[in-house]
Design a protein around this motif. Sequence first.
Motif, PDB file in Angstrom:
ATOM      1  N   PRO A  42      12.788  -8.019  -3.608  1.00  7.70           N
ATOM      2  CA  PRO A  42      12.220  -9.300  -4.042  1.00  7.70           C
ATOM      3  C   PRO A  42      11.652 -10.125  -2.885  1.00  7.70           C
ATOM      4  O   PRO A  42      10.612 -10.780  -3.028  1.00  7.70           O
ATOM      5  CB  PRO A  42      13.423 -10.012  -4.676  1.00  7.70           C
ATOM      6  CG  PRO A  42      14.342  -8.913  -5.081  1.00  7.70           C
ATOM      7  CD  PRO A  42      14.184  -7.854  -4.033  1.00  7.70           C
ATOM      8  N   VAL A  43      12.343 -10.089  -1.745  1.00 11.62           N
ATOM      9  CA  VAL A  43      11.855 -10.836  -0.568  1.00 11.62           C
ATOM     10  C   VAL A  43      10.524 -10.272  -0.105  1.00 11.62           C
ATOM     11  O   VAL A  43       9.575 -11.010   0.176  1.00 11.62           O
ATOM     12  CB  VAL A  43      12.888 -10.756   0.582  1.00 11.62           C
ATOM     13  CG1 VAL A  43      12.346 -11.464   1.825  1.00 11.62           C
ATOM     14  CG2 VAL A  43      14.210 -11.364   0.148  1.00 11.62           C
ATOM     15  N   MET A  44      10.445  -8.941  -0.041  1.00  9.45           N
ATOM     16  CA  MET A  44       9.229  -8.283   0.405  1.00  9.45           C
ATOM     17  C   MET A  44       8.071  -8.531  -0.556  1.00  9.45           C
ATOM     18  O   MET A  44       6.942  -8.810  -0.142  1.00  9.45           O
ATOM     19  CB  MET A  44       9.487  -6.774   0.529  1.00  9.45           C
ATOM     20  CG  MET A  44       8.354  -5.988   1.126  1.00  9.45           C
ATOM     21  SD  MET A  44       8.223  -6.267   2.896  1.00  9.45           S
ATOM     22  CE  MET A  44       6.795  -5.226   3.251  1.00  9.45           C
ATOM     23  N   ILE A  45       8.352  -8.444  -1.845  1.00  4.47           N
ATOM     24  CA  ILE A  45       7.298  -8.664  -2.845  1.00  4.47           C
ATOM     25  C   ILE A  45       6.742 -10.073  -2.740  1.00  4.47           C
ATOM     26  O   ILE A  45       5.529 -10.297  -2.818  1.00  4.47           O
ATOM     27  CB  ILE A  45       7.842  -8.396  -4.267  1.00  4.47           C
ATOM     28  CG1 ILE A  45       8.152  -6.903  -4.432  1.00  4.47           C
ATOM     29  CG2 ILE A  45       6.852  -8.852  -5.329  1.00  4.47           C
ATOM     30  CD1 ILE A  45       8.888  -6.557  -5.703  1.00  4.47           C
ATOM     31  N   LYS A  46       7.618 -11.058  -2.535  1.00  5.26           N
ATOM     32  CA  LYS A  46       7.179 -12.446  -2.391  1.00  5.26           C
ATOM     33  C   LYS A  46       6.315 -12.616  -1.134  1.00  5.26           C
ATOM     34  O   LYS A  46       5.267 -13.278  -1.166  1.00  5.26           O
ATOM     35  CB  LYS A  46       8.383 -13.387  -2.331  1.00  5.26           C
ATOM     36  CG  LYS A  46       7.998 -14.869  -2.289  1.00  5.26           C
ATOM     37  CD  LYS A  46       9.226 -15.751  -2.296  1.00  5.26           C
ATOM     38  CE  LYS A  46       8.842 -17.223  -2.413  1.00  5.26           C
ATOM     39  NZ  LYS A  46       7.880 -17.649  -1.374  1.00  5.26           N
ATOM     40  N   LEU A  67      -6.862  -4.155 -14.348  1.00  6.85           N
ATOM     41  CA  LEU A  67      -5.874  -5.202 -14.631  1.00  6.85           C
ATOM     42  C   LEU A  67      -4.793  -5.242 -13.548  1.00  6.85           C
ATOM     43  O   LEU A  67      -4.075  -6.241 -13.418  1.00  6.85           O
ATOM     44  CB  LEU A  67      -5.228  -4.942 -15.995  1.00  6.85           C
ATOM     45  CG  LEU A  67      -6.162  -4.967 -17.215  1.00  6.85           C
ATOM     46  CD1 LEU A  67      -5.402  -4.554 -18.463  1.00  6.85           C
ATOM     47  CD2 LEU A  67      -6.762  -6.359 -17.400  1.00  6.85           C
ATOM     48  N   LYS A  68      -4.669  -4.157 -12.769  1.00  2.55           N
ATOM     49  CA  LYS A  68      -3.643  -4.077 -11.734  1.00  2.55           C
ATOM     50  C   LYS A  68      -4.093  -4.683 -10.413  1.00  2.55           C
ATOM     51  O   LYS A  68      -3.297  -4.794  -9.477  1.00  2.55           O
ATOM     52  CB  LYS A  68      -3.247  -2.613 -11.501  1.00  2.55           C
ATOM     53  CG  LYS A  68      -2.700  -1.923 -12.739  1.00  2.55           C
ATOM     54  CD  LYS A  68      -2.253  -0.505 -12.418  1.00  2.55           C
ATOM     55  CE  LYS A  68      -1.705   0.187 -13.666  1.00  2.55           C
ATOM     56  NZ  LYS A  68      -1.143   1.511 -13.356  1.00  2.55           N
ATOM     57  N   ALA A  69      -5.360  -5.027 -10.327  1.00  4.71           N
ATOM     58  CA  ALA A  69      -5.865  -5.633  -9.102  1.00  4.71           C
ATOM     59  C   ALA A  69      -5.068  -6.899  -8.798  1.00  4.71           C
ATOM     60  O   ALA A  69      -4.873  -7.748  -9.671  1.00  4.71           O
ATOM     61  CB  ALA A  69      -7.350  -5.959  -9.236  1.00  4.71           C
ATOM     62  N   GLY A  70      -4.603  -7.031  -7.599  1.00  2.00           N
ATOM     63  CA  GLY A  70      -3.814  -8.195  -7.222  1.00  2.00           C
ATOM     64  C   GLY A  70      -2.324  -7.928  -7.174  1.00  2.00           C
ATOM     65  O   GLY A  70      -1.548  -8.748  -6.677  1.00  2.00           O
ATOM     66  N   THR A  71      -1.892  -6.758  -7.703  1.00  3.15           N
ATOM     67  CA  THR A  71      -0.472  -6.393  -7.589  1.00  3.15           C
ATOM     68  C   THR A  71      -0.156  -6.105  -6.126  1.00  3.15           C
ATOM     69  O   THR A  71      -0.906  -5.411  -5.452  1.00  3.15           O
ATOM     70  CB  THR A  71      -0.164  -5.142  -8.434  1.00  3.15           C
ATOM     71  OG1 THR A  71      -0.520  -5.399  -9.798  1.00  3.15           O
ATOM     72  CG2 THR A  71       1.316  -4.791  -8.347  1.00  3.15           C
ATOM     73  N   PRO A  72       0.937  -6.645  -5.591  1.00  4.65           N
ATOM     74  CA  PRO A  72       1.272  -6.404  -4.175  1.00  4.65           C
ATOM     75  C   PRO A  72       1.398  -4.918  -3.866  1.00  4.65           C
ATOM     76  O   PRO A  72       1.876  -4.147  -4.693  1.00  4.65           O
ATOM     77  CB  PRO A  72       2.627  -7.110  -4.014  1.00  4.65           C
ATOM     78  CG  PRO A  72       2.661  -8.124  -5.095  1.00  4.65           C
ATOM     79  CD  PRO A  72       1.916  -7.527  -6.247  1.00  4.65           C
ATOM     80  N   THR A  73       0.952  -4.530  -2.676  1.00  2.00           N
ATOM     81  CA  THR A  73       1.074  -3.152  -2.244  1.00  2.00           C
ATOM     82  C   THR A  73       1.845  -3.099  -0.919  1.00  2.00           C
ATOM     83  O   THR A  73       2.313  -4.122  -0.435  1.00  2.00           O
ATOM     84  CB  THR A  73      -0.308  -2.495  -2.108  1.00  2.00           C
ATOM     85  OG1 THR A  73      -0.147  -1.093  -1.862  1.00  2.00           O
ATOM     86  CG2 THR A  73      -1.119  -3.122  -0.992  1.00  2.00           C
ATOM     87  N   MET A  74       1.996  -1.911  -0.367  1.00  4.26           N
ATOM     88  CA  MET A  74       2.781  -1.676   0.843  1.00  4.26           C
ATOM     89  C   MET A  74       4.274  -1.909   0.609  1.00  4.26           C
ATOM     90  O   MET A  74       5.030  -2.193   1.528  1.00  4.26           O
ATOM     91  CB  MET A  74       2.290  -2.536   2.024  1.00  4.26           C
ATOM     92  CG  MET A  74       0.920  -2.129   2.554  1.00  4.26           C
ATOM     93  SD  MET A  74       0.468  -2.963   4.093  1.00  4.26           S
ATOM     94  CE  MET A  74       1.580  -2.130   5.252  1.00  4.26           C
ATOM     95  N   GLY A  75       4.698  -1.763  -0.646  1.00  4.25           N
ATOM     96  CA  GLY A  75       6.126  -1.860  -0.943  1.00  4.25           C
ATOM     97  C   GLY A  75       6.915  -0.712  -0.342  1.00  4.25           C
ATOM     98  O   GLY A  75       8.143  -0.763  -0.265  1.00  4.25           O
TER      99      GLY A  75
END
Length: 360
Positions: A42-46, A67-75
């Motif tokens: 959760p910390v990383m995603i934020k 629709l997935k554009a903008g989802t955080p990456t490099m998780g």
Amino acid sequence: MLVYLFEYLEQFNSSFNMFGYLTLRSILGVLTALIICFITGPVMIKRLTDHSIKQTIRDNGPQTHHLKAGTPTMGGVFLLLGVLVSTLLWGDLSNRYIWIVCFVTFFYGAIGAFDDVKKLLKGNSAGISAKLKFTLQSVVGLITAWWIFETAQLPAETSLYVPFFKDVVLQLGPWFILAVYFVIVGSSNAVNLTDGLDGLAIMPTVMVAGGLGVFAYLSGHSEFSEYLAIPYLPLAGELVIFCAAIMGAGLGFLWFNAYPAQVFMGDVGALSLGAALGVVAILVRQEIVLVIMGGVFVVETMSVMMQVTSYKLTGKRIFKMAPLHHHFELRGWPEPRVIVRFWIITIILVLIGLSTLKIR
């Protein structure tokens, strides 16, 4: 690392000797990696969201993916954190196999991170050039191959074992280096190509890691390996810790990557996990079994090769889109259906891979 602490404490209280058992350390490895991902996820995603480190979607991809554009990456960063920290905590650091797998995982993760950052800076799905990426992968792959070859202490460590046959063993000699190179680079790119839908790549990775962990445990045990007619590799047992860490971190990552994904792993996760599976298969001398258990990764890669070759030679496409999972999407399969069916196929393939232990 903690092995040494518990060995010291054992002289004061004999109950600490339980931490010397591989099975217990493997369970703790799974839980440690899982907890690390649950805490850091959760910390990383934020942080990724706040810094606009978001997925870019290729223009010619399926329309539903926009629709997935903008989802955080490099998780994959927190995923790898779970794998490496858990391995170093519960693994025996005097075992060179532990250092080899950590070396490969870290540096392939670094290559993936470099590619991901380039994509973010360019603002599109094109990162570093394919030539540069392949060159970097090749350098790390060849260094690893040389390392394993030069430090091998038993003929079994550089021989090719053919599953389903008890006595078919090929002495590779210097050709071993080339074989290792192709397995590591190939598996790394195969997982990366498969990572195109929410949770599609990570769950098969967890399953295959579990299967390889079984081979590692049995190969490291003299009696089991003799009974099953697989190579006895004294150092291989410790790889169970690494495989367990991949399983724990993978499940922890899936918590956030399951459809609809809150975060994508990016190349930092996909390239490193693929390479990790490849190097474990090499160290336990089960490269062919990796091809069987990782059949989904193999087919996804083959679909891309077939598509490109067909288009260049005939101007026609075999699939609606490659890799293969996009073909099924464009045929009308909902994304969750594609994902779960590929997971089911992987379960079957891992069981077939494990069956080679007895069918010899």
